[in-house]
Design a protein around this motif. Structure first.
Motif, mmCIF file in Angstrom:
data_model
loop_
_atom_site.group_PDB
_atom_site.id
_atom_site.type_symbol
_atom_site.label_atom_id
_atom_site.label_comp_id
_atom_site.label_asym_id
_atom_site.label_seq_id
_atom_site.Cartn_x
_atom_site.Cartn_y
_atom_site.Cartn_z
ATOM 1 N N VAL A 62 22.339 23.894 18.553
ATOM 2 C CA VAL A 62 21.185 24.703 18.136
ATOM 3 C C VAL A 62 19.868 24.020 18.486
ATOM 4 O O VAL A 62 18.859 24.680 18.726
ATOM 5 N N LYS A 63 19.867 22.693 18.568
ATOM 6 C CA LYS A 63 18.596 22.020 18.814
ATOM 7 C C LYS A 63 18.030 22.334 20.201
ATOM 8 O O LYS A 63 16.840 22.213 20.423
ATOM 9 N N SER A 64 18.879 22.765 21.128
ATOM 10 C CA SER A 64 18.373 23.047 22.477
ATOM 11 C C SER A 64 17.591 24.350 22.529
ATOM 12 O O SER A 64 16.680 24.500 23.358
ATOM 13 N N GLY A 205 25.141 11.317 25.503
ATOM 14 C CA GLY A 205 23.821 11.579 26.061
ATOM 15 C C GLY A 205 23.756 12.968 26.641
ATOM 16 O O GLY A 205 24.679 13.765 26.502
ATOM 17 N N SER A 206 22.626 13.243 27.272
ATOM 18 C CA SER A 206 22.359 14.583 27.770
ATOM 19 C C SER A 206 22.013 14.507 29.253
ATOM 20 O O SER A 206 21.537 13.467 29.726
ATOM 21 N N GLN A 207 22.242 15.647 29.948
ATOM 22 C CA GLN A 207 21.961 15.702 31.387
ATOM 23 C C GLN A 207 22.674 14.541 32.095
ATOM 24 O O GLN A 207 22.084 13.798 32.879
ATOM 25 N N LEU A 271 33.599 21.107 21.748
ATOM 26 C CA LEU A 271 32.483 20.738 22.628
ATOM 27 C C LEU A 271 31.197 21.221 21.995
ATOM 28 O O LEU A 271 31.195 22.225 21.284
ATOM 29 N N GLU A 272 30.107 20.528 22.312
ATOM 30 C CA GLU A 272 28.802 20.897 21.755
ATOM 31 C C GLU A 272 27.768 21.096 22.858
ATOM 32 O O GLU A 272 26.778 20.380 22.920
ATOM 33 N N PRO A 273 27.977 22.059 23.750
ATOM 34 C CA PRO A 273 27.019 22.233 24.841
ATOM 35 C C PRO A 273 25.724 22.877 24.350
ATOM 36 O O PRO A 273 25.744 23.791 23.530
ATOM 37 N N ALA A 369 16.155 25.438 27.664
ATOM 38 C CA ALA A 369 16.641 24.403 26.751
ATOM 39 C C ALA A 369 15.548 23.367 26.527
ATOM 40 O O ALA A 369 14.896 22.937 27.486
ATOM 41 N N TYR A 370 15.356 22.964 25.285
ATOM 42 C CA TYR A 370 14.385 21.927 24.943
ATOM 43 C C TYR A 370 12.976 22.293 25.419
ATOM 44 O O TYR A 370 12.185 21.433 25.769
ATOM 45 N N GLY A 371 12.687 23.574 25.472
ATOM 46 C CA GLY A 371 11.347 24.066 25.799
ATOM 47 C C GLY A 371 10.670 24.458 24.502
ATOM 48 O O GLY A 371 10.022 23.630 23.846
HETATM 49 C C1 LIG Z 1 21.764 17.105 21.596
HETATM 50 C C2 LIG Z 1 23.191 17.100 21.206
HETATM 51 C C3 LIG Z 1 24.092 17.936 21.860
HETATM 52 C C4 LIG Z 1 23.722 18.845 22.999
HETATM 53 O O1 LIG Z 1 23.401 18.166 24.162
HETATM 54 P P1 LIG Z 1 23.165 18.967 25.530
HETATM 55 O O2 LIG Z 1 22.835 17.897 26.491
HETATM 56 O O3 LIG Z 1 22.034 19.904 25.323
HETATM 57 O O4 LIG Z 1 24.426 19.671 25.877
HETATM 58 C C5 LIG Z 1 25.403 17.924 21.424
HETATM 59 N N1 LIG Z 1 25.800 17.138 20.402
HETATM 60 C C6 LIG Z 1 24.950 16.322 19.752
HETATM 61 C C7 LIG Z 1 25.459 15.499 18.624
HETATM 62 C C8 LIG Z 1 23.620 16.277 20.129
HETATM 63 O O5 LIG Z 1 22.789 15.453 19.492
#
Ligand SMILES: *Cc1c(COP(=O)(O)O)cnc(C)c1O
Length: 411
Positions: A62-64, A205-207, A271-273, A369-371
Motif C-alpha cells: 500500500v505504501k507505493s 530492497g526495492s527496484q 509476495l508484497e509487490p 509508484a512512490y509519486g
Molecule cells: C516497500 C516494501 C514493499 C514493496 O516494495 P516494492 O519495491 O514497491 O515492490 C514490500 N514489502 C515491504 C516490507 C516493504 O517495506
C-alpha cells in the motif's frame, strides 16, 4: 510510439487507454496524477501468472500507492495488502479488504498500532524486533485473541543491487533480525504463548537490479529454517523492478521464478509487490510555466516539483518525460525543473526534448509508484489531484487540495 500497453501516442497525442490526456487535463488542471486501472490489473495478472508455479499470494504494498480506487480494483482482482502502518491498514480496510487479507510489516510498530492490527484480525505480522514480540503477545492476551501468526523478518545481510536508500537487507540496515536472533527467538518461543511462529519474511530492497542477492537471501533463509518444520510460510517481500528508461532491460521474471520454484516447493509463498504493479500505470502531467534560457542552458520550469514527485531529488531517479503533443520541430537539451525553492528540485536533467513553449504540457512517466504516496505540502503547495481511467471512463478519485486544506489542521 508505444510507451506501454496503456500509455502511447495516437496521431501525435498522448493517450491513456482510449482517452486523450490533453482532454482530461483541460478539465482537471495540472499538476495531476493519472492512473490506468487496466494497466494495474494487467501487471497484477502478469505477476500472478509468473508466480503461478509457486502458487504465490500477492499482497499489494500500500505504501507505493494508497489510492482507494487502485486498492479496490486490486482487491476485486483477488490481491491482499501489505501495510507498514496502522494508517495503511485503515486504507486497506476502507478499500474493502478483510483483516485476514492484510499483512503488517514495519520496523517501528507502536503498541497502539499492534493493538489496532490485532483488533482487525490481520493475517500476519512481519516482526522485526524482539520486544515487539512481547508487545504482540500482550496485545493478543488483552484482546482475548488466542493465536497471532508471526513471520520473523530476516535481515539476510546481503547487499542488493539498487540505490543505497532502497536497500534494506544489508548488515548495516535497521530492518529485520539477524539469523542468530531468529534462532534464539525460535528456541524460546514458549515465552510467547499466543504467537504462532509459522512464517518467515524477507524484503531486501526495492527496484532490485538483479536476482542474485534475492537468491542468496533465500538460500540463507532456507538454511536457517531447516530445523524448524513449523515454518510453512515464506514471504519474499517486494522489490521487483520496473523499467524507468525506454531502453532499460529488467531481469527476467520467469528465470527468477524458475530458480526459486524448486527451492521453495512445499511452502506457502507470499509476495508484497508495490512498484511492479502500479509504477508504469501512472503519469504525472505538468504544464510548462516558463522557458528560461540562462548560462547556455534551457530550463523548462513546470508546475510540478519535488513536492509532488520526490524520487529524482531523493534517489537521483530517472523518469522519462514526454510532451502530450508530439511535434516534428527542433530537438534541444533541457532541464525540467519545478518552482520549489531548492536546487534539488529538478525532475529531469539534460534531457533531449522538443523545443516547447509556455503552456505546453509534459507527462512524467512511470509515476504510479512512490509519486503521490510521497507527495508533501512543501512550499505550501496543495497536493495534486488524482484521476483514475477505467476503459473509456475517467473520474477524479481524489480532488486537488485547496488553500483551505493547507490550514485545516491548525488550532
Ligand atoms: C516497500 C516494501 C514493499 C514493496 O516494495 P516494492 O519495491 O514497491 O515492490 C514490500 N514489502 C515491504 C516490507 C516493504 O517495506
Amino acid at each position: 510510439m508505444v510507451l506501454n500497453s496503456s500509455i502511447r501516442y495516437v496521431d501525435d497525442s498522448l493517450i491513456i487507454d482510449e482517452l486523450n490526456i490533453t482532454a482530461i487535463v483541460e478539465e482537471t488542471g495540472t499538476p495531476v496524477y493519472i492512473y490506468s486501472l487496466k494497466r494495474v490489473l494487467e501487471n497484477y495478472r502478469r505477476l500472478r501468472l509468473a508466480f503461478a508455479r509457486l502458487r504465490a499470494h500477492l499482497h499489494f504494498s500500500v505504501k507505493s500507492n494508497g489510492s482507494l480506487a487502485i486498492l479496490r480494483a486490486l482487491k476485486d482482482a483477488g490481491a491482499g495488502f501489505d501495510c507498514v502502518s496502522a494508517g495503511e491498514i485503515h486504507l486497506a480496510l476502507e478499500a474493502g479488504a478483510r483483516g485476514e487479507e492484510i499483512v503488517f510489516a514495519g520496523v517501528g510498530k507502536t503498541r497502539a498500532e499492534i493493538a489496532y492490527a490485532i483488533s482487525k484480525g490481520i493475517s500476519w505480522f512481519n516482526a522485526e524486533n524482539v520486544l515487539e514480540l512481547r508487545y504482540i503477545n500482550e496485545a493478543a492476551a488483552e484482546a482475548g485473541v488466542d493465536t497471532v501468526r508471526v513471520a520473523l523478518r530476516l535481515n539476510p545481510q546481503v547487499t542488493a543491487n539498487t540505490h543505497p536508500y532502497m536497500a534494506t537487507g544489508h548488515g548495516a540496515a535497521k530492518f529485520g533480525l539477524t539469523e542468530d536472533v531468529i534462532r534464539e527467538v525460535l528456541a524460546r518461543q514458549d515465552e510467547y504463548p499466543r504467537i504462532d511462529f509459522s512464517g518467515i519474511h524477507i524484503h531486501i530492497g526495492s527496484q532490485l537490479g538483479d536476482n542474485a542477492a534475492t537468491l542468496s537471501a533465500v538460500d540463507k533463509l532456507l538454511r536457517l529454517i531447516r530445523p524448524w518444520s513449523q515454518i510453512r510460510m515464506i514471504n519474499l517481500g517486494g522489490g521487483l523492478p520496473v523499467a524507468y528508461r525506454f531502453d532499460e532491460a529488467i531481469p527476467s521474471l520467469d528465470e527468477f521464478v524458475g530458480t526459486l520454484a524448486s527451492r521453495l516447493r512445499g511452502y506457502e509463498i507470499l509476495l508484497e509487490p508495490g512498484r511492479s504493479l502500479v509504477a508504469d500505470a501512472g503519469i504525472l502531467v505538468a504544464e510548462i510555466l516558463y522557458v528560461k534560457r540562462q548560462a547556455g542552458q534551457i530550463f523548462y520550469i513546470v508546475d510540478a516539483s519535488m513536492a509532488e514527485m520526490i524520487r529524482p531529488a531523493l534517489y537521483g531517479a530517472h523518469h522519462e518525460i514526454v510532451p502530450l503533443r508530439k511535434t516534428d520541430g527542433e530537438m534541444i537539451r533541457a532541464h525540467v525543473v519545478g518552482p520549489v525553492c531548492e536546487s534539488a528540485d529538478v525532475l529531469a536533467r539534460d534531457r533531449r526534448l522538443p523545443l516547447l513553449r509556455e503552456g505546453d504540457k509534459l507527462a512524467l512517466l512511470t509515476a504510479g509508484a512512490y509519486g503521490m504516496a510521497m507527495a508533501s505540502n512543501y512550499n505550501a503547495r496543495p497536493r495534486p489531484g488524482e484521476v483514475v481511467v477505467d476503459g473509456e471512463r475517467w473520474w477524479i478519485s481524489r480532488r486537488r487540495e485547496t488553500y483551505g486544506d493547507l490550514v485545516r489542521y491548525e488550532t
